[in-house]
Design an enzyme around this catalytic site. Structure first.
Site, short mmCIF file in Angstrom:
data_model
loop_
_atom_site.label_atom_id
_atom_site.label_comp_id
_atom_site.label_asym_id
_atom_site.label_seq_id
_atom_site.Cartn_x
_atom_site.Cartn_y
_atom_site.Cartn_z
N ARG B 13 0.90 -1.23 0.07
CA ARG B 13 -0.32 -0.01 0.18
C ARG B 13 0.99 1.32 -0.13
NH1 ARG B 13 -1.70 0.57 6.16
NH2 ARG B 13 -0.40 -1.00 7.06
N GLU B 61 -19.10 4.30 0.28
CA GLU B 61 -18.24 3.82 -0.82
C GLU B 61 -19.06 3.99 -2.13
OE1 GLU B 61 -18.86 2.25 2.05
OE2 GLU B 61 -16.70 2.21 2.96
#
Lengths: 281, 318
Positions: B13, B61
């Site tokens: 990440r 989301e």
């Protein structure tokens, strides 16, 4: 000064188109399409700054209109064609195999005027927020409009977008709710009551206007007012009262014509309400 | 001398976060969105450097995917970041209609994929996301193997036009791909040439495959290791070429066997070159709480599992 008689004539032809398109394939959604014919006609022939002859996906330097309640495709296609995005002859391909005029609007076949697929409900306002943010980043002062159904706003994503737009001060965005009070299973107030819709939008931080979506005068008075409210750190929403099936006596006042096509006899009866003002496709 | 080795461990990440910052410096159209996980996604540096191009959407989301699709209209290149679970299953219909079907230039940046998310447990450990995304027409699916490759992939997809799903993870893992061939979307990476078995791996399992190759070499088995960082479009030519040479296959991934890399290669081979194939994957079960290492062991995603699978596959050759 807008020519109201001219706009009403166009809307009359649009209603003929809707009925003929849906009748020809015996499928589609006449109710809300007829109800929104006046509004969408006014948008494309009077309100929007747009370039029908040179459609660009990016829409830079022009207003952008999104149809979140994609099942109103018939009215949108008719108005797009009548305002010059594509040949009106193509309306005869609606919902047929190998057509660019899909049952619900789509970009895949490259139909001019469409910038995002819609049909699965509740998504358009989020997309409109994104497009409005891009306009701000690009220093493009034009506006983004998004039409939603009243039943559609039962979807949770609409309220995520409502919160986002107000929270991020997206003030170049005008939402319009087609407030016809009907959805597939019955009256909206029975299926899932929306209660005080004005209070809801106000509580979410939006400026709220109301208009009669079946009166050209009301539309032409309210839309400029909505535009003038833009740029004040708040998004604007219009609760647009319409009647499902407007203009066809036997289709009005009921949810039954949400998604049912007229048969031959019903078509003939319905068409008798509307003069062929611009010539059928 | 070993071709692949490592001196440090780093999370993939962070490769995304660093890649995003660099991509944003190169191209002013790159914008970022995040659903209340900016620190976890390593998007802070981007947010700090380009506050006007970063959009915090909160815990919403579905809206984030729609906003990202809208941002492309007018030319922006949005990177929408959240955990893989919330970037796929939670918003599948939004991705399907507004991104894939509408062919929008949205980059879905999915972190904390798989069981190596660890202690949070199965609610957060998605093992189905590759399958979900791979099924969508127009969608490109990329699963990079380490920090460096995640950074390279982030830069590459910023320049590629079209919807992309980029999957990466939470834990620090070996950084080893310094000497790997240049990252190219859709082009499989030859890690080690071999003749006895083809091992196709993606993500965290590429390093496990390299470890397995060394163990296999001690047993006299010469394994070919190929990093399939782009699950879709699959580099069919590279797979078929390798399999024509080795005659048997192991696939390795941190994902369900259903729908993942192994499934994708099995589909290709059963149509074009039927070959004995063994899968190292998760078999139709959910994850659970634990440390990443404990979970990789318990769920059979270790180099030892790849070694066993390779021996089994070789044994099935005719």
């Amino acid at each position: 000064m807008a020519d109201i008689a001219k706009l009403n004539n166009i809307a009359t032809q649009v209603r003929r188109d809707i009925l003929r398109m849906i009748h020809a394939v015996q499928s589609g959604h006449p109710g809300a399409a007829l109800g929104c014919a006046d509004f969408i006609t006014a948008m494309y022939f009077e309100i929007l700054k747009h370039n029908p002859k040179s459609f660009s996906m990016d829409g830079n330097g022009e207003d952008i209109f999104f149809l979140s309640n994609g099942h109103l495709s018939a009215v949108w296609y008719s108005v797009l064609a009548r305002s010059g995005y594509f040949d009106v002859k193509e309306l005869s391909t609606f919902r047929k195999i190998n057509s660019r005029l899909q049952g619900h609007p789509a970009t895949e076949e490259g139909l001019e005027g469409i910038r995002i697929a819609s049909g699965s409900l509740g998504q358009g306002l989020s997309v409109a927020c994104g497009a409005a943010l891009t306009k701000k980043l690009n220093k493009d002062n034009n506006l983004v409009y998004c039409l939603m159904g009243d039943g559609e706003i039962q979807e949770g994503q609409i309220w995520e977008a409502a919160m986002f737009a107000a929270g991020r001060k997206i003030d170049n965005l005008i939402g319009i709710i087609d407030y016809n009070g009907q959805q597939i299973d019955g009256p909206v107030d029975e299926v899932m009551p929306l209660l005080d819709l004005r209070a809801k939008w106000e509580a979410f931080g939006w400026l709220v206007l109301e208009m009669d979506g079946n009166k050209m005068e009301s539309i032409l008075e309210t839309m400029p007012k909505a535009k003038s409210l833009c740029g004040n750190n708040k998004p604007v929403v219009i609760l647009m009262k319409t009647e499902m099936g407007y203009g066809v006596d036997f289709m009005m006042g009921t949810h039954k014509w949400h998604g049912s096509p007229p048969n031959d006899e019903q078509l003939a009866k319905a068409m008798s309400n509307f003069a062929e003002t611009l010539g059928d496709y | 001398m070993k071709k692949y080795t490592y001196t440090e461990k780093k999370d993939t990440r962070s490769g995304f976060g660093d890649g995003l910052l660099e991509a944003a410096k190169k191209n002013e159209n790159v914008v970022g969105l995040c659903a209340d996980l900016t620190g976890s996604l390593k998007m802070n540096a981007f947010q700090k450097e380009f506050p006007e191009r970063f959009f915090q959407v909160g815990i919403a989301e579905a809206n984030m995917i729609g906003v990202a699709a809208g941002l492309t209209i007018g030319g922006k290149i949005p990177f929408a970041g959240t955990f893989a679970n919330f970037a796929t299953g939670r918003v599948y219909d939004q991705i399907r209609q507004a991104v894939a079907y509408s062919d929008k230039n949205v980059k879905i940046a999915a972190s904390h994929a798989g069981i190596t998310l660890g202690e949070d447990g199965a609610t957060h450990q998605i093992l189905e996301d590759i399958g979900l995304m791979r099924m969508l027409p127009n969608m490109t699916v990329i699963v990079p193997c380490d920090y460096l490759q995640t950074k390279d992939a982030t830069l590459a997809i910023a320049e590629y036009k079209g919807p992309v799903y980029l999957r990466f993870g939470r834990p620090a893992v070996p950084v080893f791909s310094h000497n790997a061939p240049k990252f190219e979307i859709g082009k499989a990476q030859m890690i080690n040439e071999g003749t006895d078995v083809s091992i196709f791996a993606c993500g965290h399992l590429v390093w496990k495959a390299i470890e397995a190759e060394e163990i296999l070499a001690e047993k006299g088995i010469n394994a070919e290791i190929i990093n399939i960082h782009t699950i879709k479009p699959l580099d069919e030519k590279a797979v078929l070429q390798s399999v024509a040479k080795t005659g048997c296959v192991v696939t390795a991934e941190e994902h369900q066997a259903n729908g993942g890399l192994g499934d994708s290669i099995a589909q290709l081979l059963s149509c074009k070159m039927p070959t004995p194939l063994e899968m190292v994957a998760v078999f139709d079960r959910f994850g659970e709480s634990g440390t990443p290492d404990q979970l990789m062991k318990k769920y059979g995603l270790e180099s030892s599992n790849i070694v066993e699978a390779a021996i089994k596959a070789i044994g099935r050759k005719k």
